[in-house]
Design a protein around this motif. Sequence first.
Motif, PDB file in Angstrom:
ATOM      1  N   TRP A  97      53.971  11.892 -11.663  1.00 16.83           N
ATOM      2  CA  TRP A  97      55.205  11.479 -10.994  1.00 16.83           C
ATOM      3  C   TRP A  97      55.038  11.634  -9.480  1.00 16.83           C
ATOM      4  N   ASP A  98      55.784  10.813  -8.752  1.00 17.87           N
ATOM      5  CA  ASP A  98      55.700  10.873  -7.291  1.00 17.87           C
ATOM      6  C   ASP A  98      56.014  12.273  -6.770  1.00 17.87           C
ATOM      7  N   GLY A  99      56.998  12.930  -7.388  1.00 17.90           N
ATOM      8  CA  GLY A  99      57.365  14.264  -6.936  1.00 17.90           C
ATOM      9  C   GLY A  99      56.222  15.255  -7.045  1.00 17.90           C
ATOM     10  N   ALA A 100      55.373  15.096  -8.067  1.00 18.66           N
ATOM     11  CA  ALA A 100      54.226  15.986  -8.237  1.00 18.66           C
ATOM     12  C   ALA A 100      53.237  15.816  -7.095  1.00 18.66           C
ATOM     13  N   TYR A 101      53.030  14.578  -6.687  1.00 15.45           N
ATOM     14  CA  TYR A 101      52.102  14.327  -5.579  1.00 15.45           C
ATOM     15  C   TYR A 101      52.666  14.865  -4.262  1.00 15.45           C
ATOM     16  N   ILE A 102      53.960  14.673  -4.036  1.00 11.65           N
ATOM     17  CA  ILE A 102      54.594  15.187  -2.817  1.00 11.65           C
ATOM     18  C   ILE A 102      54.496  16.707  -2.773  1.00 11.65           C
ATOM     19  N   LEU A 103      54.822  17.359  -3.892  1.00 11.76           N
ATOM     20  CA  LEU A 103      54.764  18.825  -3.934  1.00 11.76           C
ATOM     21  C   LEU A 103      53.342  19.326  -3.749  1.00 11.76           C
ATOM     22  N   SER A 104      52.365  18.609  -4.297  1.00 14.11           N
ATOM     23  CA  SER A 104      50.968  19.004  -4.142  1.00 14.11           C
ATOM     24  C   SER A 104      50.556  18.999  -2.675  1.00 14.11           C
ATOM     25  N   LYS A 105      50.954  17.966  -1.960  1.00 19.90           N
ATOM     26  CA  LYS A 105      50.611  17.903  -0.540  1.00 19.90           C
ATOM     27  C   LYS A 105      51.321  18.996   0.240  1.00 19.90           C
ATOM     28  N   TYR A 106      52.551  19.310  -0.152  1.00 20.85           N
ATOM     29  CA  TYR A 106      53.268  20.372   0.546  1.00 20.85           C
ATOM     30  C   TYR A 106      52.557  21.711   0.357  1.00 20.85           C
ATOM     31  N   ILE A 107      52.129  21.984  -0.849  1.00 21.30           N
ATOM     32  CA  ILE A 107      51.441  23.244  -1.140  1.00 21.30           C
ATOM     33  C   ILE A 107      50.179  23.377  -0.296  1.00 21.30           C
ATOM     34  N   TYR A 148      60.159   5.846  -0.201  1.00 20.32           N
ATOM     35  CA  TYR A 148      60.627   6.401  -1.473  1.00 20.32           C
ATOM     36  C   TYR A 148      60.812   7.912  -1.399  1.00 20.32           C
ATOM     37  N   SER A 149      60.127   8.572  -0.463  1.00 16.79           N
ATOM     38  CA  SER A 149      60.217  10.030  -0.378  1.00 16.79           C
ATOM     39  C   SER A 149      61.615  10.502   0.009  1.00 16.79           C
ATOM     40  N   GLN A 150      62.415   9.621   0.610  1.00 17.99           N
ATOM     41  CA  GLN A 150      63.767  10.011   1.010  1.00 17.99           C
ATOM     42  C   GLN A 150      64.626  10.364  -0.199  1.00 17.99           C
ATOM     43  N   GLU A 151      64.245   9.891  -1.372  1.00 21.72           N
ATOM     44  CA  GLU A 151      65.033  10.149  -2.567  1.00 21.72           C
ATOM     45  C   GLU A 151      64.774  11.537  -3.139  1.00 21.72           C
ATOM     46  N   TYR A 152      63.739  12.212  -2.637  1.00 20.85           N
ATOM     47  CA  TYR A 152      63.352  13.500  -3.204  1.00 20.85           C
ATOM     48  C   TYR A 152      63.907  14.667  -2.396  1.00 20.85           C
ATOM     49  N   LYS A 153      64.198  15.743  -3.111  1.00 22.22           N
ATOM     50  CA  LYS A 153      64.691  16.956  -2.485  1.00 22.22           C
ATOM     51  C   LYS A 153      63.775  18.110  -2.866  1.00 22.22           C
ATOM     52  N   VAL A 191      69.837  28.874  -3.324  1.00 25.96           N
ATOM     53  CA  VAL A 191      68.961  27.766  -2.980  1.00 25.96           C
ATOM     54  C   VAL A 191      68.834  27.632  -1.468  1.00 25.96           C
ATOM     55  N   ILE A 192      67.629  27.358  -1.015  1.00 26.29           N
ATOM     56  CA  ILE A 192      67.358  27.028   0.381  1.00 26.29           C
ATOM     57  C   ILE A 192      66.654  25.669   0.379  1.00 26.29           C
ATOM     58  N   TRP A 193      67.286  24.679   0.996  1.00 27.99           N
ATOM     59  CA  TRP A 193      66.731  23.331   0.995  1.00 27.99           C
ATOM     60  C   TRP A 193      65.650  23.207   2.063  1.00 27.99           C
ATOM     61  N   ILE A 194      64.566  22.555   1.718  1.00 30.34           N
ATOM     62  CA  ILE A 194      63.451  22.350   2.642  1.00 30.34           C
ATOM     63  C   ILE A 194      63.664  21.052   3.388  1.00 30.34           C
ATOM     64  N   ASN A 195      63.567  21.111   4.708  1.00 31.34           N
ATOM     65  CA  ASN A 195      63.732  19.915   5.534  1.00 31.34           C
ATOM     66  C   ASN A 195      62.704  18.866   5.127  1.00 31.34           C
ATOM     67  N   ASN A 196      63.167  17.644   4.870  1.00 28.51           N
ATOM     68  CA  ASN A 196      62.252  16.619   4.364  1.00 28.51           C
ATOM     69  C   ASN A 196      61.684  15.716   5.454  1.00 28.51           C
ATOM     70  N   LEU A 214      59.652  33.745  -5.895  1.00 30.02           N
ATOM     71  CA  LEU A 214      60.398  32.574  -5.439  1.00 30.02           C
ATOM     72  C   LEU A 214      60.084  31.390  -6.340  1.00 30.02           C
ATOM     73  N   VAL A 215      61.018  30.461  -6.412  1.00 27.99           N
ATOM     74  CA  VAL A 215      60.799  29.198  -7.118  1.00 27.99           C
ATOM     75  C   VAL A 215      60.684  28.099  -6.069  1.00 27.99           C
ATOM     76  N   LEU A 216      59.591  27.344  -6.121  1.00 20.94           N
ATOM     77  CA  LEU A 216      59.390  26.204  -5.237  1.00 20.94           C
ATOM     78  C   LEU A 216      59.443  24.950  -6.083  1.00 20.94           C
ATOM     79  N   GLY A 217      60.380  24.053  -5.764  1.00 21.45           N
ATOM     80  CA  GLY A 217      60.542  22.894  -6.633  1.00 21.45           C
ATOM     81  C   GLY A 217      60.860  21.609  -5.896  1.00 21.45           C
ATOM     82  N   ILE A 218      60.819  20.532  -6.658  1.00 27.09           N
ATOM     83  CA  ILE A 218      61.142  19.205  -6.137  1.00 27.09           C
ATOM     84  C   ILE A 218      61.778  18.409  -7.269  1.00 27.09           C
ATOM     85  N   TYR A 219      62.738  17.554  -6.916  1.00 28.74           N
ATOM     86  CA  TYR A 219      63.342  16.680  -7.908  1.00 28.74           C
ATOM     87  C   TYR A 219      63.962  15.483  -7.207  1.00 28.74           C
TER      88      TYR A 219
END
Length: 307
Positions: free
Chosen positions: A71-81, A294-299, A279-284, A252-257
């Motif tokens: 899923w796109d979210g998995a790739y985004i989270l991978s790059k963030y890590i 498409y990344s704008q749709e993810y939090k 919850v603490i939202w990460i600036n996108n 901590l829990v680090l997530g994306i959806y």
Amino acid sequence: MSDISHPQHLSSSTSTKNTSTEIVLWKYDNPYANYKHDPERIFLLNGYTLRIHQKLDKIVKITQNTGNLVWDGAYILSKYILYHLLNDFTFRENILEFNDTAPQKIRFLELGSGCGLVGLSAWILGGYVVCSELPGEEFEHTKLNIESNVKSILNQQKERFKLESNLKNESDLKVKHEKLEINLRSENIAVYPLNWEELPQDFPHLFPFDIILASEIFYLPHFYKPLIKMIKYFSCPITDNFKEKKGKRKTLVLGIYKDRGLGESAFFDIANKFGKMKVIWINNNWMLNEFNNYSQEYKMFWLIPFE
């Protein structure tokens, strides 16, 4: 996705009116190409090539077979890590401050690992990682991807070390030292079958964990409470004098959806009331710089325990 690595191709098309063949050169960033449903997707992360196998033999819906595709979210989270986690303020304040070990000793647990991309990225960062997935075919698929990529990456690391061992001058030696600082080992990543509705009785891996990873797993509301129970089970215990106890680890829990209109926001209400986590939202903004629209749709978010 700029980091997805695909070779150049020559595509030929034959006109129906004549027998001439037109050669068209295109690259991996062709806007008309879509690799999301290829049997194998290739990612370049932190200098390593990852080949992620996707299962295309079954229909994938939001409620079934979700682990068959990346899923796109998995790739985004991978790059963030890999490229942003160590500079994240919440991470540094809540983990580095209370953790006297080196960054590469971070203990990760991923819930719902799917194709394994996120867990592999945490391992490449230098962490101790446990990837978990539902028992059955989903687990076997995760395990296959993890094991094949670990073997491949270790071979790539070996070749990299050989190349760097030949560096001579001082500036090159400095680069060599920095690159060799993280030595990836197969024993630092594992896969474990985990049913969210049953707390494990014989979990064989080191826990509690520092970071629990959650990539696009908030689409089945009846799992929200069991998921919170699972998170708390693997988290560091909170005591009355938690705030005063310097050096106490936090989990901590680090997530994306992506908001798909399935009541995802209810998960955070349950995490707050039932799990005692905020919850603490990460600036996108970083997403907008590195990905398409498409990344704008993810939090992206952190869940951290109350103090």
